[in-house]
Design a protein around this motif. Structure first.
Motif, PDB file in Angstrom:
ATOM      1  N   LEU A 106       0.855  -1.183   0.000  1.00 22.71           N
ATOM      2  CA  LEU A 106       0.000   0.000   0.000  1.00 22.71           C
ATOM      3  C   LEU A 106       0.887   1.227   0.000  1.00 22.71           C
ATOM      4  N   VAL A 107       0.752   2.104  -1.022  1.00 21.16           N
ATOM      5  CA  VAL A 107       1.564   3.314  -1.095  1.00 21.16           C
ATOM      6  C   VAL A 107       0.657   4.533  -1.015  1.00 21.16           C
ATOM      7  N   LEU A 108       1.080   5.515  -0.214  1.00 20.99           N
ATOM      8  CA  LEU A 108       0.258   6.694   0.060  1.00 20.99           C
ATOM      9  C   LEU A 108       1.053   7.961  -0.201  1.00 20.99           C
ATOM     10  N   PHE A 109       0.445   8.916  -0.910  1.00 24.99           N
ATOM     11  CA  PHE A 109       0.971  10.268  -1.009  1.00 24.99           C
ATOM     12  C   PHE A 109      -0.052  11.157  -0.318  1.00 24.99           C
ATOM     13  N   ILE A 110       0.278  11.639   0.892  1.00 18.82           N
ATOM     14  CA  ILE A 110      -0.731  12.324   1.697  1.00 18.82           C
ATOM     15  C   ILE A 110      -0.236  13.688   2.171  1.00 18.82           C
ATOM     16  N   GLU A 111      -1.210  14.557   2.416  1.00 25.37           N
ATOM     17  CA  GLU A 111      -0.940  15.874   2.971  1.00 25.37           C
ATOM     18  C   GLU A 111      -1.281  15.931   4.446  1.00 25.37           C
ATOM     19  N   SER A 112      -2.322  15.185   4.849  1.00 28.18           N
ATOM     20  CA  SER A 112      -2.759  15.176   6.244  1.00 28.18           C
ATOM     21  C   SER A 112      -3.633  13.950   6.457  1.00 28.18           C
ATOM     22  N   VAL A 113      -3.945  13.703   7.714  1.00 25.17           N
ATOM     23  CA  VAL A 113      -4.878  12.628   8.056  1.00 25.17           C
ATOM     24  C   VAL A 113      -6.097  13.283   8.693  1.00 25.17           C
ATOM     25  N   ARG A 114      -7.206  13.267   7.980  1.00 25.91           N
ATOM     26  CA  ARG A 114      -8.408  13.942   8.464  1.00 25.91           C
ATOM     27  C   ARG A 114      -9.217  13.084   9.430  1.00 25.91           C
ATOM     28  N   ASP A 115      -9.045  11.782   9.354  1.00 29.51           N
ATOM     29  CA  ASP A 115      -9.748  10.869  10.251  1.00 29.51           C
ATOM     30  C   ASP A 115      -8.714   9.951  10.896  1.00 29.51           C
ATOM     31  N   PRO A 116      -8.110  10.373  12.018  1.00 30.10           N
ATOM     32  CA  PRO A 116      -7.034   9.582  12.625  1.00 30.10           C
ATOM     33  C   PRO A 116      -7.474   8.177  13.034  1.00 30.10           C
ATOM     34  N   GLU A 117      -8.707   8.041  13.502  1.00 28.29           N
ATOM     35  CA  GLU A 117      -9.152   6.721  13.955  1.00 28.29           C
ATOM     36  C   GLU A 117      -9.235   5.744  12.788  1.00 28.29           C
ATOM     37  N   ALA A 118      -9.802   6.176  11.666  1.00 33.60           N
ATOM     38  CA  ALA A 118      -9.877   5.310  10.493  1.00 33.60           C
ATOM     39  C   ALA A 118      -8.480   4.983   9.972  1.00 33.60           C
ATOM     40  N   PHE A 119      -7.582   5.962  10.029  1.00 29.86           N
ATOM     41  CA  PHE A 119      -6.210   5.762   9.558  1.00 29.86           C
ATOM     42  C   PHE A 119      -5.499   4.717  10.412  1.00 29.86           C
ATOM     43  N   ARG A 120      -5.593   4.848  11.724  1.00 33.33           N
ATOM     44  CA  ARG A 120      -4.928   3.895  12.601  1.00 33.33           C
ATOM     45  C   ARG A 120      -5.563   2.510  12.510  1.00 33.33           C
ATOM     46  N   ASN A 121      -6.874   2.461  12.340  1.00 33.03           N
ATOM     47  CA  ASN A 121      -7.522   1.157  12.166  1.00 33.03           C
ATOM     48  C   ASN A 121      -7.007   0.455  10.910  1.00 33.03           C
ATOM     49  N   ALA A 122      -6.819   1.229   9.847  1.00 33.13           N
ATOM     50  CA  ALA A 122      -6.299   0.638   8.607  1.00 33.13           C
ATOM     51  C   ALA A 122      -4.857   0.166   8.792  1.00 33.13           C
ATOM     52  N   LEU A 123      -4.047   0.953   9.499  1.00 35.33           N
ATOM     53  CA  LEU A 123      -2.674   0.534   9.755  1.00 35.33           C
ATOM     54  C   LEU A 123      -2.637  -0.728  10.607  1.00 35.33           C
ATOM     55  N   GLU A 124      -3.557  -0.837  11.537  1.00 33.57           N
ATOM     56  CA  GLU A 124      -3.639  -2.053  12.351  1.00 33.57           C
ATOM     57  C   GLU A 124      -3.980  -3.255  11.481  1.00 33.57           C
ATOM     58  N   LYS A 125      -4.879  -3.063  10.528  1.00 37.94           N
ATOM     59  CA  LYS A 125      -5.233  -4.155   9.612  1.00 37.94           C
ATOM     60  C   LYS A 125      -4.037  -4.519   8.734  1.00 37.94           C
ATOM     61  N   ALA A 126      -3.296  -3.511   8.247  1.00 37.16           N
ATOM     62  CA  ALA A 126      -2.119  -3.790   7.428  1.00 37.16           C
ATOM     63  C   ALA A 126      -1.082  -4.577   8.233  1.00 37.16           C
ATOM     64  N   ARG A 127      -0.913  -4.211   9.492  1.00 36.77           N
ATOM     65  CA  ARG A 127       0.027  -4.935  10.344  1.00 36.77           C
ATOM     66  C   ARG A 127      -0.412  -6.384  10.516  1.00 36.77           C
ATOM     67  N   ALA A 128      -1.690  -6.601  10.772  1.00 38.86           N
ATOM     68  CA  ALA A 128      -2.183  -7.959  10.985  1.00 38.86           C
ATOM     69  C   ALA A 128      -2.047  -8.813   9.730  1.00 38.86           C
ATOM     70  N   ARG A 129      -2.167  -8.191   8.556  1.00 31.78           N
ATOM     71  CA  ARG A 129      -2.118  -8.938   7.293  1.00 31.78           C
ATOM     72  C   ARG A 129      -0.738  -8.916   6.650  1.00 31.78           C
ATOM     73  N   ARG A 130       0.234  -8.308   7.357  1.00 32.69           N
ATOM     74  CA  ARG A 130       1.619  -8.252   6.865  1.00 32.69           C
ATOM     75  C   ARG A 130       1.689  -7.627   5.471  1.00 32.69           C
ATOM     76  N   ILE A 131       0.980  -6.523   5.307  1.00 37.70           N
ATOM     77  CA  ILE A 131       1.026  -5.759   4.065  1.00 37.70           C
ATOM     78  C   ILE A 131       1.793  -4.468   4.334  1.00 37.70           C
ATOM     79  N   PRO A 132       2.951  -4.268   3.695  1.00 39.81           N
ATOM     80  CA  PRO A 132       3.743  -3.068   3.968  1.00 39.81           C
ATOM     81  C   PRO A 132       3.040  -1.801   3.491  1.00 39.81           C
ATOM     82  N   VAL A 133       3.211  -0.727   4.257  1.00 37.95           N
ATOM     83  CA  VAL A 133       2.644   0.584   3.929  1.00 37.95           C
ATOM     84  C   VAL A 133       3.801   1.562   3.755  1.00 37.95           C
TER      85      VAL A 133
END
Length: 712
Positions: A223-250
């Motif tokens: 998963l590759v991201l070009f971002i300026e800010s995180v408008r929804d921190p909870e959704a962002f961290r939840n997605a990172l938690e899912k990436a960690r659990a599925r061993r998908i690099p971000v």
């Protein structure tokens, strides 16, 4: 009592992400295009043309009251005229005409919307109105000010900028910038995506939501991201938690990393945190790999998407040039990319293979005389290096372009090596601008990653190593896991009550708080007249530090409120009278304390991600040096040790010039106690500033502290 707190101050009533199912947006069975046009080159025609040419198999409904038919498709005067259910409404009209379209969307029950034009919220509140209506109707909206998306997996492209034809791959890319989205879509076909999204203003649906959708695709490998800010921190961290659990690099390239936007703060900690601290802490916690450029972003994503084996070790490399091998060594040193150590049997084997004059080292120059054995040397060298125990990834550097290739056999050797290698393997052309698209596509079809540009390749290898190390840590038992005993429960209750009743603790109270949580402090006494100050100094012993204890003075040195090295009663009396006359009668006295070095601990409440802890060089260096690191308060003990290792001041912990070593682990345990304090009380704290902390071989002691409650 375990205190739970949200990762930020985000009000979830204004954050619609939890309500959204993005499947009707990103994989629609039907698309209505409002603003469709038969005019070649217009946005309304480009969107329709790209959608139809992308292989889309669903229903398409052009909407424009001016036409009866566009591109052999029936054209509708309004959304209400469409008889079938509509999953996605693509809105290609000017922003001043958007509101009536959305009223039609809600009346007809369409499943999602894509808005291309920017919504300017400076007048009339259009943006907030659209967002509120979307929340009310649980309608995901991609945009505004976006360029749409390519869902290569679903063969659906809803955009006015077409992508180059490319094979389906495992890279999911999400970009705030429409230009980056366009560049990615137009990039070399060796970059193989399954999803490419331009999110724009995120009216209803954040980067975190699109990350979550991408992570649910079985084909997503990176998963590759070009971002300026995180408008929804909870959704962002939840997605990172899912990436960690599925061993998908971000992998992330984030703009706006300077400190100019940092808000004024009561403590030094808050002032130096800047806008990057929260991202630094969150990225470290979830193993997110941050890069500087879009090139590094794609290259790292491409390499990691092909890596399914992560073992300890370093880089093995075979090159066809002595000069480029030397450049590789220099550049790897700059980027801190280590090379694998070769075993003696491997060295002996290589010596028997290499032409005279080529040393058996790693990285290896295998380019010998241009004769019948030239190619076989590379094959044998690669066979040896990929089997080395200290090799975790292997690079094959050779110069081949679509216009000239001295030895086409090298490409076949690369394919064979990929098939038999027990470790990840890739090909490098050292020139970033090399024209080798056809060769790269051929090798990519065989599973061989081809990277142009030595620097980008080494950055990708460094990210491979960092992600590998993160996975190994995640698989190791955690140290310092959350525990809760009766003593901590009582302390938390005691200090919650104190913090609720006081906006700012006095220095004496702040030091008491630290002592309670296992952070040793220098002996301190309070006085409010000269007689008490003299008595306190006699008990503490000279030399003495005398500091103002008047309420509201956060930075004592800024107002001349600190007197150091007082060695006599007469000097103490003179210093006391000066402080009393200028600042007030209340003072705090401490014995002078010396140590090997000074640290600072801090906590700030980041505007995006909530409470963060900081470890830094202390004293004046907290402002003079950029030697600090941040983490989430939930950090474990082993991660705290790594925080110390990232500091430049860490070298001063080692034994040198007859001075004994300082136990880093012991000091790390004190900082972990501080993290426990912040974890348990963080919902009540705005800032904590402990500076300096005096450290020597015997331990560490906090000298000064400021604790600011967020209870107003």
């Amino acid at each position: 009592m375990k205190v739970e707190f949200l990762s930020s101050k985000t009000d979830r009533t204004t954050s619609p992400s939890a309500m959204f199912d993005l499947s009707r947006l990103l994989a629609p069975r039907s698309v209505a295009l409002v603003g469709a046009s038969p005019r070649k080159g217009s946005m309304g025609h480009n969107i329709l043309e790209i959608l139809l040419s992308s292989g889309y198999g669903g229903k398409v409904f052009p909407v424009n009251p001016k036409y009866q038919e566009i591109e052999a498709l029936k054209c509708y005067g309004s959304l209400e005229e469409i008889e079938d259910p509509v999953d996605l409404v693509a809105v290609a009209v000017a922003s001043q005409n958007v509101q009536p379209v959305f009223e039609s969307i809600y009346r007809t029950g369409a499943g999602s919307a894509l808005l291309f034009d920017r919504i300017d919220d400076r007048q009339g509140g259009d943006l907030q109105r659209l967002r509120s209506q979307a929340i009310e109707h649980a309608l995901p909206i991609l945009g505004g000010n976006c360029m749409g998306y390519h869902n290569f997996l679903a063969k659906t492209s809803v955009t006015f900028n077409s992508s180059r034809p490319r094979q389906l791959g495992g890279i999911a890319a999400i970009a705030h910038s429409g230009s980056v989205f366009t560049q990615f879509g137009a990039s070399d076909p060796r970059f193989r995506f399954n999803l490419l999204v331009s999110t724009g203003q995120e009216i209803a649906g954040s980067v975190g939501d699109y990350m979550d959708y991408a992570l649910n695709l079985p084909s997503t490998r990176a998963l590759v991201l070009f971002i300026e800010s995180v408008r929804d921190p909870e959704a962002f961290r939840n997605a990172l938690e899912k990436a960690r659990a599925r061993r998908i690099p971000v992998v992330v390239s984030r703009v706006g990393r300077t400190n100019e936007s940092a808000a004024l703060a009561a403590s030094h900690t808050g002032a130096i945190a800047g806008s990057n601290a929260g991202y630094e802490a969150v990225f470290e916690h979830y193993g997110v790999l941050e890069v500087d450029t879009p090139d590094d972003l794609l290259t790292s994503g491409m390499l990691l998407a092909q890596c399914d084996q992560f073992r300890p070790g370093s880089l093995a490399a075979v090159a066809d040039s002595g000069g480029l091998r030397e450049l590789l060594i220099d550049m790897a040193d700059q980027l801190k990319v280590p090379f694998a150590k070769l075993t003696q049997p491997a060295i002996s084997t290589l010596k028997g293979v290499l032409p005279a004059g080529l040393p058996a080292t790693n990285p290896l120059d295998a380019g010998g005389p241009n004769n019948e054995t030239y190619v076989t040397v590379f094959r044998r060298a690669l066979e040896v290096l990929v089997q080395e125990a200290d090799a975790a990834i292997c690079m094959f550097e050779f110069d081949a372009t679509d216009f000239l290739s001295f030895y086409p056999e090298l490409s076949e050797i690369a394919k064979d090596t990929k098939r038999t290698s027990p470790i990840p393997f890739f090909v490098l052309n050292s020139l970033a601008s090399a024209l080798n698209e056809k060769i790269a596509e051929d090798l990519t079809d065989a599973g061989v990653v081809v990277i142009n540009g030595m620097r980008s390749a080494l950055v990708a290898v460094r990210n491979f190593g960092r992600y590998r190390d993160y996975l190994l840590r995640e698989n190791s038992p955690r140290q310092g896991a959350d525990t809760q005993d009766s003593k901590i429960t009582e302390l938390v209750a005691k200090w919650r009550s104190r913090l609720i009743s006081s906006a700012v603790l006095s220095e004496f109270e702040s030091l008491e708080l630290l002592d309670d949580f296992g952070i040793a402090t220098v002996r301190s006494e309070l006085a409010s007249n000269v007689s008490d100050a003299v008595s306190a100094a006699d008990r503490l012993g000279y030399p003495i530090a005398l500091k103002t204890a008047e309420k509201g003075i956060h930075h004592k040195t800024d107002v001349g409120g600190v007197k150091l090295g007082i060695v006599s009663q007469a000097e103490l009396e003179q210093s006391y009278h000066d402080l009393r006359n200028r600042l007030g009668p209340d003072v705090i006295l401490q014995p002078m304390t010396k140590g090997r070095l000074e640290l600072a601990f801090g906590m700030v409440r980041d505007s995006t991600f909530g409470p963060l802890v900081m470890l830094s060089a202390g004293g004046e260096n907290i402002e003079l040096l950029n030697d600090r690191t941040f983490a989430l308060p939930t950090v474990d003990h082993s991660s705290v040790v790594r925080m110390f290792d990232r500091l430049a001041i860490r070298r001063r912990f080692d034994a040198h010039r007859g001075k004994p070593a300082i136990d880093v682990g012991a000091v790390a345990r004190i900082f972990w106690n501080f993290c426990t304090l912040c974890r348990e009380l963080g919902d009540l704290l705005d800032e904590v500033d402990i500076n300096p902390i005096i450290v020597d071989a015997s331990g560490c002691r906090a000298v000064d502290a400021l604790v600011v409650s967020n209870i107003k």
